[in-house]
Design a protein around this motif. Sequence first.
Motif, PDB file in Angstrom:
ATOM      1  N   ARG A  74       0.865  -1.182   0.000  1.00 28.86           N
ATOM      2  CA  ARG A  74       0.000   0.000   0.000  1.00 28.86           C
ATOM      3  C   ARG A  74       0.896   1.224   0.000  1.00 28.86           C
ATOM      4  O   ARG A  74       1.793   1.337   0.833  1.00 28.86           O
ATOM      5  CB  ARG A  74      -0.885  -0.012   1.231  1.00 28.86           C
ATOM      6  N   ASP A  76       1.125   5.675  -0.756  1.00 25.44           N
ATOM      7  CA  ASP A  76       0.323   6.899  -0.713  1.00 25.44           C
ATOM      8  C   ASP A  76       0.144   7.533  -2.087  1.00 25.44           C
ATOM      9  O   ASP A  76      -0.795   8.291  -2.301  1.00 25.44           O
ATOM     10  CB  ASP A  76       0.929   7.910   0.264  1.00 25.44           C
ATOM     11  N   ASP A  77       1.013   7.214  -3.043  1.00 23.49           N
ATOM     12  CA  ASP A  77       0.956   7.806  -4.387  1.00 23.49           C
ATOM     13  C   ASP A  77       1.398   6.745  -5.391  1.00 23.49           C
ATOM     14  O   ASP A  77       2.590   6.482  -5.551  1.00 23.49           O
ATOM     15  CB  ASP A  77       1.877   9.031  -4.445  1.00 23.49           C
ATOM     16  N   ARG A  98      -7.799   1.696 -11.982  1.00 20.72           N
ATOM     17  CA  ARG A  98      -8.501   2.495 -10.971  1.00 20.72           C
ATOM     18  C   ARG A  98      -9.961   2.078 -10.863  1.00 20.72           C
ATOM     19  O   ARG A  98     -10.614   1.815 -11.869  1.00 20.72           O
ATOM     20  CB  ARG A  98      -8.438   3.971 -11.323  1.00 20.72           C
ATOM     21  N   GLU A 100     -12.696   4.077  -9.202  1.00 16.14           N
ATOM     22  CA  GLU A 100     -13.005   5.358  -8.561  1.00 16.14           C
ATOM     23  C   GLU A 100     -14.074   5.216  -7.487  1.00 16.14           C
ATOM     24  O   GLU A 100     -13.987   5.854  -6.437  1.00 16.14           O
ATOM     25  CB  GLU A 100     -13.434   6.391  -9.608  1.00 16.14           C
ATOM     26  N   GLY A 103     -12.351   4.181  -4.527  1.00 20.89           N
ATOM     27  CA  GLY A 103     -11.162   4.944  -4.172  1.00 20.89           C
ATOM     28  C   GLY A 103      -9.906   4.088  -4.189  1.00 20.89           C
ATOM     29  O   GLY A 103      -8.970   4.322  -3.429  1.00 20.89           O
ATOM     30  N   TYR A 104      -9.864   3.096  -5.075  1.00 19.99           N
ATOM     31  CA  TYR A 104      -8.791   2.099  -5.084  1.00 19.99           C
ATOM     32  C   TYR A 104      -8.083   2.083  -6.435  1.00 19.99           C
ATOM     33  O   TYR A 104      -8.718   2.208  -7.486  1.00 19.99           O
ATOM     34  CB  TYR A 104      -9.381   0.715  -4.796  1.00 19.99           C
ATOM     35  N   GLU A 121      -3.127   1.690  -3.928  1.00 21.29           N
ATOM     36  CA  GLU A 121      -3.393   2.983  -3.305  1.00 21.29           C
ATOM     37  C   GLU A 121      -4.855   3.008  -2.899  1.00 21.29           C
ATOM     38  O   GLU A 121      -5.721   2.630  -3.681  1.00 21.29           O
ATOM     39  CB  GLU A 121      -3.104   4.088  -4.325  1.00 21.29           C
ATOM     40  N   GLN A 122      -5.129   3.429  -1.674  1.00 22.19           N
ATOM     41  CA  GLN A 122      -6.499   3.537  -1.190  1.00 22.19           C
ATOM     42  C   GLN A 122      -6.767   4.956  -0.763  1.00 22.19           C
ATOM     43  O   GLN A 122      -6.061   5.480   0.098  1.00 22.19           O
ATOM     44  CB  GLN A 122      -6.719   2.595  -0.005  1.00 22.19           C
ATOM     45  N   LYS A 123      -7.706   5.592  -1.391  1.00 21.62           N
ATOM     46  CA  LYS A 123      -8.134   6.941  -1.048  1.00 21.62           C
ATOM     47  C   LYS A 123      -9.597   6.865  -0.630  1.00 21.62           C
ATOM     48  O   LYS A 123     -10.294   5.897  -0.937  1.00 21.62           O
ATOM     49  CB  LYS A 123      -7.992   7.892  -2.240  1.00 21.62           C
ATOM     50  N   ALA A 124     -10.083   7.884   0.013  1.00 19.81           N
ATOM     51  CA  ALA A 124     -11.500   7.922   0.357  1.00 19.81           C
ATOM     52  C   ALA A 124     -12.317   7.965  -0.933  1.00 19.81           C
ATOM     53  O   ALA A 124     -12.015   8.759  -1.820  1.00 19.81           O
ATOM     54  CB  ALA A 124     -11.811   9.130   1.214  1.00 19.81           C
TER      55      ALA A 124
END
Length: 127
Positions: A74, A76-77, A98, A100, A103-104, A121-124
């Motif tokens: 995992r 961050d970017d 992706r 969307e 958020g993955y 990468e995991q984003k909200a």
Amino acid sequence: MRVEGITWHALTLDDTQFAAMKKLAAETLGLAPMMELPGVSVFSMPNGTILELYLPQALPPFGYNEGGVAFGFRVDDIEAASRAVEAAGAELLGDINRFEEMGYAYRHFRGPDGRVYGLNEQKAPPA
């Protein structure tokens, strides 16, 4: 780039092992599949860790490692991580994928040891 942990795990199993692990994950561990395709079951855990189960015929074109185990880091970017592992001599395998709505994002690479690994990468997810 910052590595946040090892959060993606993939196992390649024969028919009997696949069915047994899928049953264990769902019935004993209480995990609900987030995605199912023929020969593939993907389980997501509350902390963002992902477990993927594969039958050999459902593997991605580049396959996974001898012994049928792969894992991903995992980050961050994912774009910066992709550039960094490539600059270090790793072979990028395919594009960044992706999802969307979740958020993955993920991408695979072949490390200098010849094994396949992942970046994720995991984003909200969008509200």
